[in-house]
Design a protein around this motif. Structure first.
Motif, PDB file in Angstrom:
ATOM      1  N   SER A 130       0.813  -1.216   0.000  1.00 13.88           N
ATOM      2  CA  SER A 130       0.000   0.000   0.000  1.00 13.88           C
ATOM      3  C   SER A 130       0.850   1.272   0.000  1.00 13.88           C
ATOM      4  N   PHE A 131       2.068   1.234   0.558  1.00 13.18           N
ATOM      5  CA  PHE A 131       2.892   2.439   0.500  1.00 13.18           C
ATOM      6  C   PHE A 131       3.239   2.768  -0.954  1.00 13.18           C
ATOM      7  N   GLY A 132       3.538   1.740  -1.738  1.00 17.06           N
ATOM      8  CA  GLY A 132       3.793   1.979  -3.150  1.00 17.06           C
ATOM      9  C   GLY A 132       2.575   2.553  -3.852  1.00 17.06           C
ATOM     10  N   PHE A 133       1.379   2.083  -3.484  1.00 15.24           N
ATOM     11  CA  PHE A 133       0.157   2.627  -4.070  1.00 15.24           C
ATOM     12  C   PHE A 133      -0.055   4.073  -3.637  1.00 15.24           C
ATOM     13  N   ALA A 134       0.296   4.388  -2.389  1.00 16.47           N
ATOM     14  CA  ALA A 134       0.176   5.779  -1.936  1.00 16.47           C
ATOM     15  C   ALA A 134       1.102   6.682  -2.736  1.00 16.47           C
ATOM     16  N   LEU A 154      12.301   2.343  -2.047  1.00 16.71           N
ATOM     17  CA  LEU A 154      13.187   1.337  -1.462  1.00 16.71           C
ATOM     18  C   LEU A 154      13.461   1.654   0.007  1.00 16.71           C
ATOM     19  N   GLY A 155      13.717   2.940   0.309  1.00 19.26           N
ATOM     20  CA  GLY A 155      13.925   3.316   1.705  1.00 19.26           C
ATOM     21  C   GLY A 155      12.701   3.061   2.549  1.00 19.26           C
ATOM     22  N   ALA A 156      11.524   3.348   2.020  1.00 16.82           N
ATOM     23  CA  ALA A 156      10.289   3.093   2.759  1.00 16.82           C
ATOM     24  C   ALA A 156      10.086   1.605   2.992  1.00 16.82           C
ATOM     25  N   GLU A 157      10.470   0.780   2.024  1.00 17.15           N
ATOM     26  CA  GLU A 157      10.329  -0.668   2.175  1.00 17.15           C
ATOM     27  C   GLU A 157      11.190  -1.188   3.324  1.00 17.15           C
ATOM     28  N   LEU A 203      12.181   0.561   5.900  1.00 18.19           N
ATOM     29  CA  LEU A 203      11.597   1.081   7.134  1.00 18.19           C
ATOM     30  C   LEU A 203      10.380   0.261   7.552  1.00 18.19           C
ATOM     31  N   LEU A 204       9.508  -0.066   6.598  1.00 12.01           N
ATOM     32  CA  LEU A 204       8.329  -0.868   6.916  1.00 12.01           C
ATOM     33  C   LEU A 204       8.721  -2.275   7.367  1.00 12.01           C
ATOM     34  N   THR A 205       9.774  -2.817   6.783  1.00 11.93           N
ATOM     35  CA  THR A 205      10.240  -4.142   7.204  1.00 11.93           C
ATOM     36  C   THR A 205      10.721  -4.110   8.641  1.00 11.93           C
ATOM     37  N   ALA A 206      11.446  -3.041   9.023  1.00 14.14           N
ATOM     38  CA  ALA A 206      11.904  -2.913  10.406  1.00 14.14           C
ATOM     39  C   ALA A 206      10.719  -2.792  11.370  1.00 14.14           C
TER      40      ALA A 206
END
Length: 287
Positions: free
Chosen positions: A213-217, A261-264, A266-269
């Motif tokens: 969903s972050f990618g969709f945002a 990529l940076g958001a991914e 962060l979301l994984t953490a």
């Protein structure tokens, strides 16, 4: 009086454990090396194809021109202002759309998942709303909210909502019915069952949807800017397209890819920390 001081002896990993750890480290290095090599090979092939005339730089640009465009944006700014200010606008729209859409999706997904009557009533409307093309909604939002941030946030919210809602709803439906029944037998009310049984069960579904969903945002914010905006990365892409600047389009895409990529990561953490959270759960009654 004699006092005995006990010391803890550190556990020495066995030979099998050391070999497994070494294999895992070697595999991680192999993956990183292959990723880097593949990227370098594609960039080199692209650059060489343009230089020897196989690809037309007017349509496909070339890595060296894209790099130069990024350097120009970083040092001299863009036509709308500094690159960082344009990126900040897009990230603000993305973050607001992601947060609002995620909260609404989780709340409505859990609420409808726990209420069969409400789910049956609203399901047809949700399907119809989800079938409407997002570009059409973007145009409507621009008419309603103007060229400011509101129209981009609204489009990002819509893009995120249906992804998170679908996963939250399905996660609630997949909750263990026996555990829910046992919780009611033990005296739990509906709120306690939702927070202690249903929500932990749906957590993995919800977290999985947040990655997508972050990618969709981000897509919603950029598409909204592309349709009409005063600032943002989407406006940079639209301007570069209007002037047939292929390097500018690719450069903006690289900026968005780095942000995603940076958001991914962060979301994984955040996901790893949330998965360690185990709220009190009702246990099944033994026979």
């Amino acid at each position: 009086m004699n006092t005995t001081i006990s010391t803890m002896t550190p556990t020495v990993p066995s030979t099998e454990e050391r070999l497994a750890l070494r294999r895992a480290q070697n595999y991680r290095r192999l993956v990183i090396g292959l990723r880097t090599g593949l990227a370098l090979a594609v960039i080199a092939a692209w650059e060489m194809s343009v230089r020897i005339g196989w690809l037309d730089p007017f349509f496909f640009s070339q890595p060296s021109a894209i790099y130069q465009q990024l350097v120009t944006w970083l040092t001299e700014g863009t036509g709308q202002g500094p690159l960082w200010s344009e990126l900040l606008v897009t990230m603000e729209e993305t973050a607001l759309g992601f947060l609002i859409g995620s909260v609404l999706g989780i709340v409505f997904g859990i609420a409808l998942g726990r209420n069969k009557l409400a789910a049956d009533v609203f399901s047809v409307y949700i399907k119809v709303a989800n079938a409407i093309p997002r570009v059409v909604l973007g145009s409507i939002f621009i008419i309603m909210f103007g060229l400011g941030m509101g129209s981009k946030v609204a489009l990002a919210v819509v893009m995120v909502f249906f992804v998170v809602f679908g996963n939250a709803f399905q996660g609630v439906r997949e909750a263990d019915r026996n555990m829910i029944a046992n919780a009611y037998i033990l005296g739990a009310n509906a709120r306690q069952v939702t927070t202690s049984v249903v929500l932990p069960s749906a957590l993995s579904w919800i977290l999985a949807s947040l990655h997508v969903s972050f990618g969709f945002a981000l897509v919603g914010a950029v598409v909204g800017e592309f349709l009409g905006a005063r600032h943002g990365i989407g406006l940079l892409i639209s301007t570069a397209q209007g002037t047939f600047n292929a390097a500018g389009v690719f450069a903006a895409m690289i900026v968005l890819a780095v942000v995603a990529l940076g958001a991914e990561y962060l979301l994984t953490a955040v996901e790893n920390k949330l998965l360690k959270w185990k709220p009190p759960q009702f246990v099944e009654m033994g026979m």
